[in-house]
Scaffold this motif. Structure first.
Motif, PDB file in Angstrom:
ATOM      1  N   GLY A  37       0.800  -1.220   0.000  1.00  0.00           N
ATOM      2  CA  GLY A  37       0.000   0.000   0.000  1.00  0.00           C
ATOM      3  C   GLY A  37       0.832   1.269   0.000  1.00  0.00           C
ATOM      4  O   GLY A  37       0.415   2.301  -0.527  1.00  0.00           O
ATOM      5  N   LEU A  38       2.018   1.207   0.600  1.00  0.00           N
ATOM      6  CA  LEU A  38       2.841   2.412   0.745  1.00  0.00           C
ATOM      7  C   LEU A  38       3.635   2.688  -0.528  1.00  0.00           C
ATOM      8  O   LEU A  38       3.710   1.836  -1.414  1.00  0.00           O
ATOM      9  CB  LEU A  38       3.754   2.254   1.962  1.00  0.00           C
ATOM     10  CG  LEU A  38       2.970   2.219   3.285  1.00  0.00           C
ATOM     11  CD1 LEU A  38       3.813   1.658   4.420  1.00  0.00           C
ATOM     12  CD2 LEU A  38       2.453   3.613   3.638  1.00  0.00           C
ATOM     13  N   MET A  56      -7.976   2.935  10.298  1.00  0.00           N
ATOM     14  CA  MET A  56      -8.006   1.723   9.508  1.00  0.00           C
ATOM     15  C   MET A  56      -9.363   1.064   9.726  1.00  0.00           C
ATOM     16  O   MET A  56     -10.089   1.393  10.662  1.00  0.00           O
ATOM     17  CB  MET A  56      -6.859   0.792   9.930  1.00  0.00           C
ATOM     18  CG  MET A  56      -5.494   1.380   9.607  1.00  0.00           C
ATOM     19  SD  MET A  56      -4.125   0.249   9.970  1.00  0.00           S
ATOM     20  CE  MET A  56      -4.072   0.352  11.758  1.00  0.00           C
ATOM     21  N   PHE A 100       3.714  -5.351  10.459  1.00  0.00           N
ATOM     22  CA  PHE A 100       3.362  -5.807   9.109  1.00  0.00           C
ATOM     23  C   PHE A 100       3.500  -7.319   9.098  1.00  0.00           C
ATOM     24  O   PHE A 100       4.358  -7.863   9.813  1.00  0.00           O
ATOM     25  CB  PHE A 100       4.360  -5.289   8.067  1.00  0.00           C
ATOM     26  CG  PHE A 100       4.209  -3.854   7.654  1.00  0.00           C
ATOM     27  CD1 PHE A 100       2.973  -3.303   7.350  1.00  0.00           C
ATOM     28  CD2 PHE A 100       5.345  -3.050   7.508  1.00  0.00           C
ATOM     29  CE1 PHE A 100       2.868  -1.980   6.926  1.00  0.00           C
ATOM     30  CE2 PHE A 100       5.245  -1.733   7.081  1.00  0.00           C
ATOM     31  CZ  PHE A 100       4.014  -1.199   6.792  1.00  0.00           C
ATOM     32  N   PHE A 128      -6.261   2.903   2.999  1.00  0.00           N
ATOM     33  CA  PHE A 128      -5.111   3.809   3.001  1.00  0.00           C
ATOM     34  C   PHE A 128      -4.996   4.588   1.684  1.00  0.00           C
ATOM     35  O   PHE A 128      -4.648   5.762   1.679  1.00  0.00           O
ATOM     36  CB  PHE A 128      -3.826   3.014   3.269  1.00  0.00           C
ATOM     37  CG  PHE A 128      -2.610   3.890   3.362  1.00  0.00           C
ATOM     38  CD1 PHE A 128      -2.349   4.619   4.507  1.00  0.00           C
ATOM     39  CD2 PHE A 128      -1.737   4.008   2.283  1.00  0.00           C
ATOM     40  CE1 PHE A 128      -1.242   5.455   4.586  1.00  0.00           C
ATOM     41  CE2 PHE A 128      -0.624   4.831   2.353  1.00  0.00           C
ATOM     42  CZ  PHE A 128      -0.375   5.552   3.507  1.00  0.00           C
ATOM     43  N   ARG A 135       2.226   4.168  15.961  1.00  0.00           N
ATOM     44  CA  ARG A 135       1.387   5.113  15.226  1.00  0.00           C
ATOM     45  C   ARG A 135       1.263   6.438  15.973  1.00  0.00           C
ATOM     46  O   ARG A 135       1.130   6.457  17.199  1.00  0.00           O
ATOM     47  CB  ARG A 135       0.002   4.499  14.986  1.00  0.00           C
ATOM     48  CG  ARG A 135       0.071   3.132  14.325  1.00  0.00           C
ATOM     49  CD  ARG A 135      -1.299   2.532  14.094  1.00  0.00           C
ATOM     50  NE  ARG A 135      -1.977   3.153  12.976  1.00  0.00           N
ATOM     51  CZ  ARG A 135      -1.808   2.759  11.702  1.00  0.00           C
ATOM     52  NH1 ARG A 135      -0.995   1.757  11.406  1.00  0.00           N
ATOM     53  NH2 ARG A 135      -2.463   3.370  10.737  1.00  0.00           N
ATOM     54  N   ARG A 140      -9.277   9.731  10.189  1.00  0.00           N
ATOM     55  CA  ARG A 140      -9.341   8.486   9.417  1.00  0.00           C
ATOM     56  C   ARG A 140      -8.691   7.382  10.235  1.00  0.00           C
ATOM     57  O   ARG A 140      -7.600   7.561  10.776  1.00  0.00           O
ATOM     58  CB  ARG A 140      -8.590   8.628   8.097  1.00  0.00           C
ATOM     59  CG  ARG A 140      -8.509   7.319   7.285  1.00  0.00           C
ATOM     60  CD  ARG A 140      -7.249   6.511   7.609  1.00  0.00           C
ATOM     61  NE  ARG A 140      -7.198   5.234   6.906  1.00  0.00           N
ATOM     62  CZ  ARG A 140      -6.170   4.397   6.956  1.00  0.00           C
ATOM     63  NH1 ARG A 140      -5.105   4.686   7.668  1.00  0.00           N
ATOM     64  NH2 ARG A 140      -6.211   3.261   6.306  1.00  0.00           N
ATOM     65  N   ASN A 168      -0.605   7.300  11.727  1.00  0.00           N
ATOM     66  CA  ASN A 168       0.338   6.384  11.108  1.00  0.00           C
ATOM     67  C   ASN A 168       1.721   6.680  11.670  1.00  0.00           C
ATOM     68  O   ASN A 168       1.946   7.766  12.203  1.00  0.00           O
ATOM     69  CB  ASN A 168       0.349   6.582   9.582  1.00  0.00           C
ATOM     70  CG  ASN A 168      -0.349   5.452   8.848  1.00  0.00           C
ATOM     71  OD1 ASN A 168       0.071   4.303   8.903  1.00  0.00           O
ATOM     72  ND2 ASN A 168      -1.435   5.779   8.166  1.00  0.00           N
ATOM     73  N   ASP A 202      -5.064  -3.057   1.197  1.00  0.00           N
ATOM     74  CA  ASP A 202      -4.630  -4.238   1.957  1.00  0.00           C
ATOM     75  C   ASP A 202      -5.647  -5.379   1.872  1.00  0.00           C
ATOM     76  O   ASP A 202      -5.308  -6.529   1.623  1.00  0.00           O
ATOM     77  CB  ASP A 202      -4.415  -3.874   3.436  1.00  0.00           C
ATOM     78  CG  ASP A 202      -3.111  -3.111   3.662  1.00  0.00           C
ATOM     79  OD1 ASP A 202      -2.232  -3.147   2.774  1.00  0.00           O
ATOM     80  OD2 ASP A 202      -2.978  -2.482   4.730  1.00  0.00           O
ATOM     81  N   PRO A 248       0.491  -6.496   4.521  1.00  0.00           N
ATOM     82  CA  PRO A 248      -0.404  -5.552   5.198  1.00  0.00           C
ATOM     83  C   PRO A 248      -0.037  -5.321   6.669  1.00  0.00           C
ATOM     84  O   PRO A 248       0.718  -6.101   7.252  1.00  0.00           O
ATOM     85  CB  PRO A 248      -1.754  -6.263   5.119  1.00  0.00           C
ATOM     86  CG  PRO A 248      -1.402  -7.717   5.114  1.00  0.00           C
ATOM     87  CD  PRO A 248      -0.094  -7.819   4.367  1.00  0.00           C
ATOM     88  N   SER A 249      -0.583  -4.272   7.232  1.00  0.00           N
ATOM     89  CA  SER A 249      -0.563  -4.109   8.679  1.00  0.00           C
ATOM     90  C   SER A 249      -1.470  -5.183   9.270  1.00  0.00           C
ATOM     91  O   SER A 249      -2.341  -5.717   8.586  1.00  0.00           O
ATOM     92  CB  SER A 249      -1.103  -2.726   9.057  1.00  0.00           C
ATOM     93  OG  SER A 249      -0.322  -1.706   8.475  1.00  0.00           O
ATOM     94  N   ASN A 285       5.707  -1.854  10.753  1.00  0.00           N
ATOM     95  CA  ASN A 285       5.179  -0.551  10.379  1.00  0.00           C
ATOM     96  C   ASN A 285       5.603   0.447  11.462  1.00  0.00           C
ATOM     97  O   ASN A 285       6.227   1.440  11.181  1.00  0.00           O
ATOM     98  CB  ASN A 285       3.655  -0.650  10.240  1.00  0.00           C
ATOM     99  CG  ASN A 285       3.029   0.555   9.532  1.00  0.00           C
ATOM    100  OD1 ASN A 285       3.699   1.539   9.264  1.00  0.00           O
ATOM    101  ND2 ASN A 285       1.744   0.469   9.236  1.00  0.00           N
TER     102      ASN A 285
HETATM  103  C1  TK8 Z   1      -0.463   0.267   3.883  1.00  0.00           C
HETATM  104  C2  TK8 Z   1      -1.220   0.216   5.207  1.00  0.00           C
HETATM  105  C3  TK8 Z   1      -0.784   1.358   6.088  1.00  0.00           C
HETATM  106  C4  TK8 Z   1      -1.532   1.318   7.397  1.00  0.00           C
HETATM  107  C5  TK8 Z   1      -2.779   2.138   7.233  1.00  0.00           C
HETATM  108  O1  TK8 Z   1      -0.934  -0.705   3.036  1.00  0.00           O
HETATM  109  O2  TK8 Z   1      -3.702   1.692   6.552  1.00  0.00           O
HETATM  110  O3  TK8 Z   1      -2.843   3.229   7.796  1.00  0.00           O
HETATM  111  O4  TK8 Z   1      -0.756   1.835   8.422  1.00  0.00           O
HETATM  112  O5  TK8 Z   1       0.569   1.290   6.248  1.00  0.00           O
HETATM  113  O6  TK8 Z   1      -1.021  -1.030   5.835  1.00  0.00           O
END
Ligand code: TK8
Length: 339
Positions: free
Chosen positions: A39-40, A177, A242, A198, A154, A175, A215, A78, A95-96, A151
């Motif tokens: 995703g990043l 997840m 991750f 994301f 946060r 926002r 994040n 993800d 993914p996370s 990851n």
């Molecule tokens: C990236 C995500 C991202 C996660 C989010 O695919 O969705 O905020 O922290 O890093 O997994």
């Protein structure tokens, strides 16, 4: 310039395909092709780790396994990428853990705010009995979990106000997840949580659909969130692992020696990713401030207050996950702390 905005997608597609041909191997000579998507963006240590995985695997199999890498949600978010792994239409994603809870519920324990005291303890628990058990549970979901990557802790960014204490969350649209614990915890703090993928986040912040997001610092800086966010607070509220996932269909179809190669490569590339990631998270605060973002330092006292407020959310979800399992996690943390 790399940014998370939609206007950048074409450039990112281009650079991704350039990176794919920029290797001594090609998919036409390979027996197996791994499509790997994250995703990043390509600036993030997660992508550097993925390129490391690619190099190790192609080298070790002399190009018989070819790895095609995609970043910036080019193959989907993800959840979509995990579904593609289940179907066998994509081979790898990282993914996370928060979106993995839609497949293996117990992963939700890592979404408990303020669970881990530091990243060393987190990694020890993940690489121990608890982490192994959860990787095993992925098999029923047609996925193989090959390694834990990182990851990180946060933090909060937003465009509305400096956030230093629990009170400052009041009315802030954040926002989150797509995960129940995150939703409940932010509601409990008085914020308005808005779950979304994301890949939609940058535009949502740009258009003011949300005031903020949470994040790790590396993501906030490397995804150029400072273009649409004015305030950053080191809340450290959740540690996000991750998980390096492979399609079980694909993994099962590999010969034994190749299974070992991809498993070892996921592990080895992960060690590199974690190192790069920690360096990025440690180094980028000054760079973020230089981009004009106001930094609010969150005190331990303020974090304790936040932790107290969200404790009922943790208690409720611990019941759902099974108190035996949650106690096992707490014990593993205590053990890791003592060692
Ligand atoms: C990236 C995500 C991202 C996660 C989010 O695919 O969705 O905020 O922290 O890093 O997994």
């Amino acid at each position: 310039e790399e940014a998370g905005g939609d206007s950048q997608t074409d450039d990112q597609n281009e650079s991704a395909s350039e990176e794919n041909v920029d290797t001594e191997y090609s998919s036409s000579d390979a027996t197996y092709t791994i499509e790997a998507g994250i995703g990043l963006n390509s600036e993030h240590p997660q992508y550097k780790g993925l390129l490391e995985f690619k190099n190790i695997v192609e080298e070790a199999t002399d190009g018989d396994i070819y790895v095609e890498t995609y970043h910036s949600s080019q193959l989907g978010d993800d959840r979509q990428m995990m579904e593609a792994l289940q179907l066998g239409s994509q081979e790898v994603t990282i993914p996370s853990t928060a979106p993995i809870t839609n497949f293996v519920e117990e992963y939700a324990v890592f979404d408990f705010p303020f669970l881990f005291p530091n990243d060393e303890v987190a990694m020890e628990v993940l690489n121990g009995e608890v982490g192994d058990q959860l990787l095993d549970a992925l098999e029923d979901q047609e996925m193989v979990g090959l390694a834990y990557w990182e990851n990180g802790f946060r933090d909060l960014s937003n465009s509305d106000r400096p956030v230093e204490t629990a009170e400052d969350f009041e009315g802030l649209t954040v926002r989150t997840m797509e995960n129940e614990i995150h939703l409940d915890a932010f509601s409990e703090l008085g914020a308005n949580p808005t779950p979304m993928a994301f890949g939609e986040l940058f535009t949502a912040m740009q258009q003011g659909t949300v005031d903020g997001q949470e994040n790790p610092l590396a993501t906030i800086y490397l995804e150029s969130f400072y273009e649409v966010q004015d305030y950053y607070s080191d809340t450290n509220h959740v540690y996000s692992p991750f998980v390096f996932l492979m399609s079980k269909q694909f993994f099962d179809g590999l010969p034994d020696d190749y299974q070992e190669i991809v498993a070892d490569a996921a592990q080895e590339a992960g060690e590199y990713q974690i190192e790069e990631n920690r360096a990025a998270n440690a180094e980028l605060l000054d760079a973020l401030i230089e981009e004009g973002v106001e930094y609010s330092e969150v005190t331990d006292e303020a974090r304790e207050e936040m932790a107290e407020i969200v404790q009922p959310v943790i208690d409720e979800h611990a019941e759902d996950l099974g108190t035996d399992f949650v106690d096992e996690v707490y014990e593993a943390i205590e053990e890791a702390e003592a060692s």
